[in-house]
Enzyme design. Structure first.
Site, mmCIF file in Angstrom:
data_model
loop_
_atom_site.group_PDB
_atom_site.id
_atom_site.type_symbol
_atom_site.label_atom_id
_atom_site.label_comp_id
_atom_site.label_asym_id
_atom_site.label_seq_id
_atom_site.Cartn_x
_atom_site.Cartn_y
_atom_site.Cartn_z
ATOM 1 N N LYS A 1 0.924 -1.133 -0.595
ATOM 2 C CA LYS A 1 0.076 -0.169 0.170
ATOM 3 C C LYS A 1 0.993 1.031 0.150
ATOM 4 O O LYS A 1 2.492 1.141 1.017
ATOM 5 C CB LYS A 1 -1.058 -0.413 1.441
ATOM 6 C CG LYS A 1 -1.871 0.968 1.244
ATOM 7 C CD LYS A 1 -2.994 0.555 2.173
ATOM 8 C CE LYS A 1 -4.091 1.876 2.287
ATOM 9 N NZ LYS A 1 -4.442 2.339 1.354
ATOM 10 N N ASN B 1 -14.296 3.391 -4.152
ATOM 11 C CA ASN B 1 -13.702 4.220 -2.883
ATOM 12 C C ASN B 1 -12.773 5.651 -2.522
ATOM 13 O O ASN B 1 -12.328 6.174 -3.571
ATOM 14 C CB ASN B 1 -12.252 3.039 -2.449
ATOM 15 C CG ASN B 1 -10.888 3.252 -2.758
ATOM 16 O OD1 ASN B 1 -9.619 4.139 -2.938
ATOM 17 N ND2 ASN B 1 -10.612 2.855 -4.346
ATOM 18 N N ILE C 1 -10.235 6.279 0.173
ATOM 19 C CA ILE C 1 -9.461 5.595 1.480
ATOM 20 C C ILE C 1 -8.704 6.927 1.687
ATOM 21 O O ILE C 1 -8.344 7.075 3.571
ATOM 22 C CB ILE C 1 -8.885 4.506 1.014
ATOM 23 C CG1 ILE C 1 -9.719 2.947 0.470
ATOM 24 C CG2 ILE C 1 -8.007 4.230 2.223
ATOM 25 C CD1 ILE C 1 -10.880 2.795 1.349
ATOM 26 N N ASN D 1 5.263 0.822 -2.657
ATOM 27 C CA ASN D 1 4.965 1.933 -3.660
ATOM 28 C C ASN D 1 5.392 3.173 -2.317
ATOM 29 O O ASN D 1 4.505 3.009 -1.482
ATOM 30 C CB ASN D 1 3.701 1.607 -3.490
ATOM 31 C CG ASN D 1 2.582 2.750 -4.517
ATOM 32 O OD1 ASN D 1 2.840 3.777 -4.024
ATOM 33 N ND2 ASN D 1 2.407 1.911 -5.224
ATOM 34 N N ASN E 1 3.869 6.219 -6.891
ATOM 35 C CA ASN E 1 2.247 6.773 -7.200
ATOM 36 C C ASN E 1 2.516 7.990 -7.450
ATOM 37 O O ASN E 1 2.510 8.759 -6.719
ATOM 38 C CB ASN E 1 1.586 6.274 -5.787
ATOM 39 C CG ASN E 1 -0.113 6.936 -6.080
ATOM 40 O OD1 ASN E 1 -0.193 7.955 -6.266
ATOM 41 N ND2 ASN E 1 -0.791 6.435 -4.588
ATOM 42 N N CYS F 1 -1.276 12.094 -7.449
ATOM 43 C CA CYS F 1 -1.702 13.205 -6.659
ATOM 44 C C CYS F 1 -0.991 14.524 -7.151
ATOM 45 O O CYS F 1 -0.168 14.293 -8.027
ATOM 46 C CB CYS F 1 -0.286 13.307 -4.719
ATOM 47 S SG CYS F 1 1.227 13.148 -5.366
ATOM 48 N N THR G 1 -7.538 3.731 -10.049
ATOM 49 C CA THR G 1 -8.450 4.278 -10.063
ATOM 50 C C THR G 1 -9.093 5.467 -11.283
ATOM 51 O O THR G 1 -8.246 6.007 -10.865
ATOM 52 C CB THR G 1 -9.472 4.373 -8.609
ATOM 53 O OG1 THR G 1 -9.201 5.067 -7.908
ATOM 54 C CG2 THR G 1 -9.217 2.750 -7.827
ATOM 55 N N GLY H 1 -9.412 -4.249 -13.521
ATOM 56 C CA GLY H 1 -11.465 -4.869 -13.369
ATOM 57 C C GLY H 1 -10.551 -6.518 -13.940
ATOM 58 O O GLY H 1 -11.584 -7.098 -14.321
#
Lengths: 286, 272
Positions: A46, A70, A72, A100, A128, A131, A193, A244
């Protein structure tokens, strides 16, 4: 059938999407078999940030047709506590570990990549970039120039394979991937996502605590295939295809779209051994 | 004799449905689970169905539903009580004998052992009666005496529970038992000696119970609900705000001490 990914040897092509599998929580729920009988071929952590984060206020989930929205908010204990408390256990995993990380400004990402790079037991680093850049407000992963600048800042800091996870909420994901490749990354991971939202039943208020959220699950698979295909047609570095994948034939489609590895995410929420099942189904199709 | 919260087999298992029946507006589903470890009342399972799981409305239900069991005897008998209020619970309520039920679990912590110095007071409301009755059965097996208050909207809903010694029933419409919520009988019992409270029910009821116990300085254990995608700590979705930060209800609960909460959120049970 092993797979070579940026010089890392994996027993197969199935990995998890970041943020969809917590081996330590799984061990609490299922015991040691959740570690020893690991359902995938590499584990992506994560997202880890410099400072600890609580994440978004609940509610964080909404079920939509064959999908999940989501919100989160990247809860995590921060890099210091992660190194001290989690990493020693994650080193016991029987598969390569991909870490990550996300920084809210370049200096944070520089710190994270430098520190993770020195840790024993880390096979690769995934950035990641979904952002905003706090200086410009642009989502780094949606803009080729911002993305290249970010990669250039951290590329010299590590000899580990560097993966950029780009966002599908961009006008030209292949352009972002190409810019990241030119800036020196070793692989691309997509999709993250898709932005979505939901209203509280019987109300005009937004349901999710974070306002908007990210859509995942089979509903986004066709979008993911198209974006993965577009990126693999543009770059020559390996791609992790995510989005998916819930069965062997969906994984096979990702490979047909040019992916080297296939990420399984939301399906693991429905079936904790989904990675194992999808790999078995994929082998049966070959 | 106390039991530890069990870890679950690492699999989504297809279990045969061996019994179904109507209990008032609820549906009782019995499966055979020969792999089942010994469980604690208040633990839960993630349930879905292999067939027709996404046919209720376009593409839904899709995620599994977190359901606390009503009975689990450790010898293979596992019983769930279903209130068909949304696409997932409606699909579960359509199961027939001979169908299969997908099960991941048991998960979560379950109710803790009572303090031997106090008499447990069990308070359940509506479908929340399942883990409360499971706990009552567990206390029966351990020969621990307790009081039990169950509240329902109507006599029809209350028909889900059989007569048991010491049971106090309350209905909103007064059609059976005490006319009103569980709070009247619960407050009387709370004042009658040293108590520890175990509860599950609608968020508003649990908040009233938590506040009452807080004021009376009585320990309370609440089996909470939160929208949940996985049930085993992977999704971080079942966030619950506590005094010491946000927790994952699936791995840190679902049973939480009332003393850790500022209040019970009303968003626990929506559209299931």
């Amino acid at each position: 059938m092993s797979v070579d990914f940026c010089g890392i040897e994996l027993a197969g092509p199935i990995v998890n999407a970041s943020g969809t599998w917590d081996p330590l929580a799984a061990r609490r729920a299922f015991g040691d078999s959740a570690f020893n009988d690991f359902p995938i071929h590499a584990h992506v952590t994560k997202t880890i940030t410099v400072a600890p984060r609580q994440g978004n206020r609940p509610p964080r989930l909404w079920e939509a047709p064959t999908s999940l929205i989501n919100s989160i908010g990247l809860p995590n204990k921060g890099i210091d506590a992660w190194i001290e408390q989690d990493l020693p256990q994650l080193r016991e995993l029987p598969v390569p570990l991909i870490v990550n990380v996300m920084g809210f400004e370049t200096s944070e990402l520089v710190e994270l990549v430098s520190r993770v790079s020195e840790l024993e037991g880390v096979a690769a680093i995934e950035l990641n970039v979904s952002c905003p850049n706090v200086e410009t407000g642009t989502i780094i992963g949606s803009d080729p120039v911002e993305c290249a600048r970010t990669v250039e800042a951290v590329r010299p800091l590590t000899e580990l394979p560097l993966i950029v996870k780009i966002t599908p909420n961009a006008s030209d994901p292949a352009g972002v991937a190409a810019a990241a490749e030119s800036a020196g990354v070793d692989a691309i991971c997509l999709i993250n996502t898709l932005r979505g939202m939901a209203f509280e039943p019987g109300s005009d208020k937004l349901w999710l605590g974070g306002g908007t959220g990210g859509v995942s699950g089979p509903a986004v698979h066709a979008v993911a295939l198209s974006q993965v295909h577009s990126v693999t047609s543009t770059v020559s570095i390996p791609v992790i295809g995510v989005g998916g994948v819930d069965c062997g034939s969906a994984a096979q489609s990702m490979l047909k779209a040019g992916a080297t590895l296939v990420g399984v995410g939301t399906e693991s929420f429905r079936d904790p051994r989904a990675g194992h099942r999808i790999w078995a189904e994929l082998q049966a199709l070959r | 004799m106390s039991v530890e919260a069990a870890t679950a087999p690492f699999n989504r298992r297809a279990l045969p449905v061996v019994g179904v029946s109507e209990l008032g507006p609820y549906r009782l589903i019995e499966v055979t689970d020969l792999e089942a470890p010994v469980v604690r009342a208040g633990q839960f399972h993630m349930l879905s169905t292999p067939q027709a799981w996404d046919s209720e409305e376009a593409g839904r239900p899709w995620l599994s539903r977190a359901i606390s069991f009503l009975e689990c005897d450790g010898a293979g008998r596992l019983v769930f009580l279903i209130d068909p209020i949304g696409p997932g619970t409606s699909a579960l309520a359509r199961l027939e004998v001979g169908d299969e039920l997908y099960v991941v679990g048991p998960l979560g912590n379950g109710f803790p052992d009572p303090d031997p110095q106090s008499r447990p007071l069990l308070i359940g409301g509506g479908i929340g009666l399942a883990p409360v009755l499971a706990f009552a059965d567990q206390l029966d097996r351990e020969s621990v005496e307790y009081d039990l208050v169950l509240g329902f909207r109507t006599a029809d809903h209350a028909s889900a529970v059989r007569e048991r010694p010491g049971l106090v029933l309350a209905t909103d419409d007064g059609s059976v038992g005490h006319h009103g919520t569980v709070m009247g009988p619960a407050a009387d019992l709370l004042a009658s000696g040293q108590r520890e409270v175990y509860t599950c029910g609608p968020p508003r009821m649990m908040e009233a119970v938590r506040a009452l116990c807080d004021e009376a300085q009585v320990a309370s254990w609440l089996a909470l609900e939160s929208p949940m995608a996985c049930g085993f700590g992977a999704c971080f979705g079942c966030a619950v705000e506590t005094k010491d930060g946000i927790i994952r209800l699936c791995v840190d609960g679902p049973v939480i001490s009332g003393s850790r909460l500022v209040g019970v959120s009303a968003t626990g049970r929506v559209d299931v």
